[in-house]
Design a protein around this motif. Structure first.
Motif, PDB file in Angstrom:
ATOM      1  N   GLU A 106       5.135  16.775   0.441  1.00  0.00           N
ATOM      2  CA  GLU A 106       4.283  16.634   1.616  1.00  0.00           C
ATOM      3  C   GLU A 106       3.044  15.797   1.255  1.00  0.00           C
ATOM      4  O   GLU A 106       2.623  14.925   2.013  1.00  0.00           O
ATOM      5  CB  GLU A 106       3.863  18.023   2.092  1.00  0.00           C
ATOM      6  CG  GLU A 106       3.220  18.017   3.451  1.00  0.00           C
ATOM      7  CD  GLU A 106       2.579  19.349   3.795  1.00  0.00           C
ATOM      8  OE1 GLU A 106       3.023  20.373   3.234  1.00  0.00           O
ATOM      9  OE2 GLU A 106       1.647  19.348   4.600  1.00  0.00           O
ATOM     10  N   GLY A 107       2.516  16.048   0.073  1.00  0.00           N
ATOM     11  CA  GLY A 107       1.349  15.306  -0.405  1.00  0.00           C
ATOM     12  C   GLY A 107       1.659  13.830  -0.588  1.00  0.00           C
ATOM     13  O   GLY A 107       0.833  12.969  -0.267  1.00  0.00           O
ATOM     14  N   VAL A 108       2.873  13.538  -1.073  1.00  0.00           N
ATOM     15  CA  VAL A 108       3.262  12.135  -1.276  1.00  0.00           C
ATOM     16  C   VAL A 108       3.345  11.420   0.073  1.00  0.00           C
ATOM     17  O   VAL A 108       2.856  10.297   0.235  1.00  0.00           O
ATOM     18  CB  VAL A 108       4.618  12.036  -2.030  1.00  0.00           C
ATOM     19  CG1 VAL A 108       5.084  10.598  -2.119  1.00  0.00           C
ATOM     20  CG2 VAL A 108       4.487  12.631  -3.428  1.00  0.00           C
ATOM     21  N   GLY A 109       3.955  12.101   1.063  1.00  0.00           N
ATOM     22  CA  GLY A 109       4.046  11.522   2.406  1.00  0.00           C
ATOM     23  C   GLY A 109       2.666  11.262   2.980  1.00  0.00           C
ATOM     24  O   GLY A 109       2.390  10.192   3.533  1.00  0.00           O
ATOM     25  N   ARG A 110       1.784  12.255   2.796  1.00  0.00           N
ATOM     26  CA  ARG A 110       0.426  12.114   3.319  1.00  0.00           C
ATOM     27  C   ARG A 110      -0.299  10.972   2.601  1.00  0.00           C
ATOM     28  O   ARG A 110      -1.007  10.188   3.221  1.00  0.00           O
ATOM     29  CB  ARG A 110      -0.342  13.433   3.128  1.00  0.00           C
ATOM     30  CG  ARG A 110      -1.484  13.586   4.107  1.00  0.00           C
ATOM     31  CD  ARG A 110      -2.260  14.875   3.924  1.00  0.00           C
ATOM     32  NE  ARG A 110      -1.414  16.043   3.890  1.00  0.00           N
ATOM     33  CZ  ARG A 110      -1.403  16.928   2.878  1.00  0.00           C
ATOM     34  NH1 ARG A 110      -2.179  16.758   1.836  1.00  0.00           N
ATOM     35  NH2 ARG A 110      -0.622  17.975   2.931  1.00  0.00           N
ATOM     36  N   ALA A 111      -0.082  10.872   1.301  1.00  0.00           N
ATOM     37  CA  ALA A 111      -0.739   9.809   0.521  1.00  0.00           C
ATOM     38  C   ALA A 111      -0.304   8.433   1.021  1.00  0.00           C
ATOM     39  O   ALA A 111      -1.132   7.527   1.172  1.00  0.00           O
ATOM     40  CB  ALA A 111      -0.392   9.962  -0.961  1.00  0.00           C
ATOM     41  N   ALA A 112       0.997   8.287   1.297  1.00  0.00           N
ATOM     42  CA  ALA A 112       1.503   6.982   1.740  1.00  0.00           C
ATOM     43  C   ALA A 112       0.889   6.586   3.087  1.00  0.00           C
ATOM     44  O   ALA A 112       0.413   5.456   3.242  1.00  0.00           O
ATOM     45  CB  ALA A 112       3.022   7.019   1.835  1.00  0.00           C
ATOM     46  N   THR A 113       0.866   7.527   4.040  1.00  0.00           N
ATOM     47  CA  THR A 113       0.310   7.174   5.353  1.00  0.00           C
ATOM     48  C   THR A 113      -1.204   6.962   5.267  1.00  0.00           C
ATOM     49  O   THR A 113      -1.732   6.019   5.854  1.00  0.00           O
ATOM     50  CB  THR A 113       0.613   8.271   6.408  1.00  0.00           C
ATOM     51  OG1 THR A 113       0.329   9.526   5.840  1.00  0.00           O
ATOM     52  CG2 THR A 113       2.046   8.248   6.853  1.00  0.00           C
ATOM     53  N   GLY A 130       0.821  -1.214   0.000  1.00  0.00           N
ATOM     54  CA  GLY A 130       0.000   0.000   0.000  1.00  0.00           C
ATOM     55  C   GLY A 130       0.853   1.261   0.000  1.00  0.00           C
ATOM     56  O   GLY A 130       0.645   2.158  -0.819  1.00  0.00           O
ATOM     57  N   ALA A 131       1.818   1.307   0.918  1.00  0.00           N
ATOM     58  CA  ALA A 131       2.667   2.505   1.007  1.00  0.00           C
ATOM     59  C   ALA A 131       3.470   2.661  -0.275  1.00  0.00           C
ATOM     60  O   ALA A 131       3.636   3.773  -0.792  1.00  0.00           O
ATOM     61  CB  ALA A 131       3.591   2.388   2.205  1.00  0.00           C
ATOM     62  N   ARG A 132       3.960   1.545  -0.802  1.00  0.00           N
ATOM     63  CA  ARG A 132       4.784   1.598  -2.017  1.00  0.00           C
ATOM     64  C   ARG A 132       3.977   2.135  -3.210  1.00  0.00           C
ATOM     65  O   ARG A 132       4.422   3.048  -3.910  1.00  0.00           O
ATOM     66  CB  ARG A 132       5.292   0.181  -2.314  1.00  0.00           C
ATOM     67  CG  ARG A 132       6.062   0.064  -3.599  1.00  0.00           C
ATOM     68  CD  ARG A 132       6.462  -1.370  -3.840  1.00  0.00           C
ATOM     69  NE  ARG A 132       6.856  -1.550  -5.236  1.00  0.00           N
ATOM     70  CZ  ARG A 132       7.681  -2.493  -5.640  1.00  0.00           C
ATOM     71  NH1 ARG A 132       8.183  -3.343  -4.798  1.00  0.00           N
ATOM     72  NH2 ARG A 132       7.991  -2.602  -6.916  1.00  0.00           N
ATOM     73  N   TYR A 133       2.782   1.572  -3.388  1.00  0.00           N
ATOM     74  CA  TYR A 133       1.957   1.993  -4.528  1.00  0.00           C
ATOM     75  C   TYR A 133       1.576   3.473  -4.415  1.00  0.00           C
ATOM     76  O   TYR A 133       1.667   4.232  -5.390  1.00  0.00           O
ATOM     77  CB  TYR A 133       0.682   1.150  -4.614  1.00  0.00           C
ATOM     78  CG  TYR A 133       0.866  -0.232  -5.188  1.00  0.00           C
ATOM     79  CD1 TYR A 133       2.129  -0.710  -5.562  1.00  0.00           C
ATOM     80  CD2 TYR A 133      -0.229  -1.076  -5.378  1.00  0.00           C
ATOM     81  CE1 TYR A 133       2.289  -1.975  -6.081  1.00  0.00           C
ATOM     82  CE2 TYR A 133      -0.075  -2.347  -5.910  1.00  0.00           C
ATOM     83  CZ  TYR A 133       1.188  -2.800  -6.250  1.00  0.00           C
ATOM     84  OH  TYR A 133       1.329  -4.060  -6.776  1.00  0.00           O
ATOM     85  N   ALA A 134       1.138   3.852  -3.206  1.00  0.00           N
ATOM     86  CA  ALA A 134       0.699   5.256  -3.036  1.00  0.00           C
ATOM     87  C   ALA A 134       1.862   6.216  -3.251  1.00  0.00           C
ATOM     88  O   ALA A 134       1.709   7.251  -3.906  1.00  0.00           O
ATOM     89  CB  ALA A 134       0.093   5.445  -1.652  1.00  0.00           C
ATOM     90  N   ALA A 135       3.042   5.846  -2.719  1.00  0.00           N
ATOM     91  CA  ALA A 135       4.196   6.740  -2.859  1.00  0.00           C
ATOM     92  C   ALA A 135       4.665   6.792  -4.318  1.00  0.00           C
ATOM     93  O   ALA A 135       4.973   7.873  -4.836  1.00  0.00           O
ATOM     94  CB  ALA A 135       5.326   6.277  -1.953  1.00  0.00           C
ATOM     95  N   GLU A 136       4.699   5.632  -4.979  1.00  0.00           N
ATOM     96  CA  GLU A 136       5.130   5.607  -6.391  1.00  0.00           C
ATOM     97  C   GLU A 136       4.209   6.457  -7.258  1.00  0.00           C
ATOM     98  O   GLU A 136       4.664   7.333  -8.004  1.00  0.00           O
ATOM     99  CB  GLU A 136       5.092   4.172  -6.923  1.00  0.00           C
ATOM    100  CG  GLU A 136       6.315   3.352  -6.608  1.00  0.00           C
ATOM    101  CD  GLU A 136       6.186   1.918  -7.108  1.00  0.00           C
ATOM    102  OE1 GLU A 136       7.154   1.185  -6.963  1.00  0.00           O
ATOM    103  OE2 GLU A 136       5.106   1.527  -7.624  1.00  0.00           O
TER     104      GLU A 136
END
Lengths: 268, 261
Positions: free
Chosen positions: A237-244, A122-128
């Motif tokens: 910041e958005g990428v970090g938020r997306a991953a969490t 999940g974290a990988r996909y959202a961050a990618e």
């Protein structure tokens, strides 16, 4: 007079808050539905997503195997030790075999695997996808007349659907094996008693149930993070938020789905 | 031809475009100038349908962009090359794979021989050595990334080229190289181009016509000479600010040279 004005202000703020939240939820629901429909439409473009799917599945599958087996092994060992603590002197020892196998196959295997993969995949996909969104790579794909759905999203979702059930079955096996070894060492249960207990309560539906759950969990740990990553905004910041957010949303969905599927398939 | 008629766009309370109308004639290069955050990139993204206007009409090649269906939009996009501000190269693909993705004709895209030739040709057009093809974007400098972005945009032999700040973040020498490339592609490929920039000097060099986007509206349109001769307050303010920037830039280049020697 002042108190009344203050109360009116609070009520208005509350209304605004509820209104904003409702609008945002409706927006998410609409975008999620459109994305899902786009994915179904994209299934026709198998020439594009199929090679990428196997690439993703290999990366995600092998990458997650060790941690999934490790956690399943510990879960099997702890279940075995707790079964011993609760049953010794009160129930026949073969019950431990039943408890360990049923706990692993029905609950711990699929749910723990799902939760681990919510973090890993999940974290990988959202961050990618989030990074690709904020660096305009997704826009670039679109501007070339290519679909981000078939190039980026479908391979990830399908890879998850291939890999998560397989990992769940490995986790079931590993948990059962470590639980068995632990029971032998700590409870002194014989192989015959353990297999008797495990078989006594086992029904083929149990494995199907585990498999069905793992497919739904696969959907949760892939589709939700893909949606969140795909709609990322506001830079790093958005990428970090997306991953969490993706990890939290996928984990909560897994727990909700667990209850719903259990009620539907096993509930009386 | 590209036509934007009475375009309006807002993001929440922020009005970005307020009745913008613009026309780009076939074969010409139009530079869209304006300060940062004024909506230049938003305008560019509307031309190839990456963003939709709240009101107004965008027409490219006689097609109303926001009314196109998914397949039609993809077809139109295959005729429009888009050069992104920071390259937007795919990190996990090599330069060759990135450029290959720009080949929008599916038959050509499936032909490995054609693709290899086309990648070489595109690298040549942007003055990059053939061995760059096997590198990954992370191994390239900022200027090289921009050139690979341009190579990808022209790989599909587009009729239109949209450049989003092609020289931003580059030193003056590299910016000059990119400007030269824009001119060269216009002359060699005969494409219709829109260059979004806040760099007056570079834009005046490459553009046949210049438009100034100021406070959500098009404030002036004309040849570089006409814009330079304009007495409009906004145009003068923008040009003066750029002149100051140019002086600062020239001073810093001179300092670097002095330190180097």
């Amino acid at each position: 007079m002042h108190a009344m004005a203050r109360r009116a202000e609070i009520t208005l703020d509350l209304r605004r808050l509820v209104g904003r939240w409702t609008l945002r939820s409706a927006g998410h629901a609409g975008r999620f539905t459109y994305l899902f429909i786009d994915m179904l439409r994209g299934l026709a473009e198998w020439r594009i997503y199929l090679p990428r799917t196997f690439e993703q599945a290999t990366g995600v599958g092998f990458g997650s195997l060790f941690i999934v087996l490790l956690v399943a092994g510990f879960a099997g060992a702890v279940t075995s030790l707790q079964a011993g603590y609760q049953f010794t002197g009160t129930l026949p020892l073969y019950y431990a075999g039943a408890v360990i196998s049923e706990s692993m196959i029905l609950e711990l295997g699929p749910v723990l695997t799902g939760l681990i993969l919510a973090g890993r995949i999940g974290a990988r996909y959202a961050a990618e996808l989030g990074t690709m969104r904020v660096t305009e790579q997704i826009d670039a794909l679109e501007s070339l007349g290519r679909s981000p759905i078939s190039h980026l999203l479908l391979p990830r979702v399908l890879a998850g659907l291939l890999v998560v059930p397989a990992l769940t079955m490995f986790a079931n096996g590993m948990g059962l094996f470590v639980g068995w070894i632990t029971a032998k060492q700590s409870l002194g249960i014989t192989d015959a008693d353990f297999t008797y207990g495990a078989r006594f309560f086992f029904r083929p539906l149990d494995l199907w149930y585990s498999l069905i759950k793992s497919y739904w969990f696969a959907g949760a740990v892939t589709v939700i993070p893909c949606y969140i990553g795909y709609n990322t905004q506001q830079g790093a910041e958005g990428v970090g938020r997306a991953a969490t957010t993706a990890v939290v949303a996928a984990s909560v969905s897994i727990l909700l789905l667990d209850v719903v599927i259990t009620k539907l398939l096993l509930g009386k | 031809m590209i036509q934007l008629s009475d375009i309006h766009k807002r993001f929440l309370d922020n009005v970005v475009l307020d009745g913008v109308s613009l026309e780009v004639r076939d074969g010409e290069t139009l530079a869209l100038l304006g300060p940062s955050g004024v909506g230049k990139s938003v305008t560019l993204k509307m031309i190839n349908g990456l963003l939709r206007p709240d009101a107004g009409d965008v027409v490219v090649d006689g097609l109303h962009v926001q009314r196109l269906k998914r397949g039609e939009l993809s077809e139109l996009r295959s005729r429009i090359g888009y050069v992104f501000q920071y390259g937007a190269l795919f990190d996990s693909d090599t330069v060759a794979e990135n450029i290959r993705l720009g080949i929008t004709d599916e038959t050509c895209y499936s032909d490995d021989g054609y693709c290899a030739d086309r990648v070489r040709e595109c690298l040549r057009l942007v003055n990059l050595a053939p061995d760059v093809a096997e590198k990954y974007p992370a191994e390239l400098s900022g200027g090289m990334k921009k050139r690979v972005g341009i190579a990808r945009a022209i790989a599909g032999k587009p009729k239109y080229l949209l450049y989003d700040e092609p020289t931003s973040g580059l030193d003056p020498v590299n910016a000059d190289v990119i400007d030269g490339l824009v001119e060269r592609l216009r002359d060699e490929l005969g494409v219709t181009s829109v260059v979004v920039s806040h760099d007056v000097r570079g834009s005046f060099r490459v553009a046949d016509r210049v438009a100034l986007l100021w406070q959500s509206k098009i404030r002036a349109v004309g040849t570089p000479e006409q814009i330079l001769g304009s007495r409009d307050a906004a145009v003068l303010q923008f040009l003066e600010r750029d002149l100051e920037m140019s002086l600062i830039q020239a001073e810093s280049v001179a300092n670097v040279r002095k330190d180097g020697s």
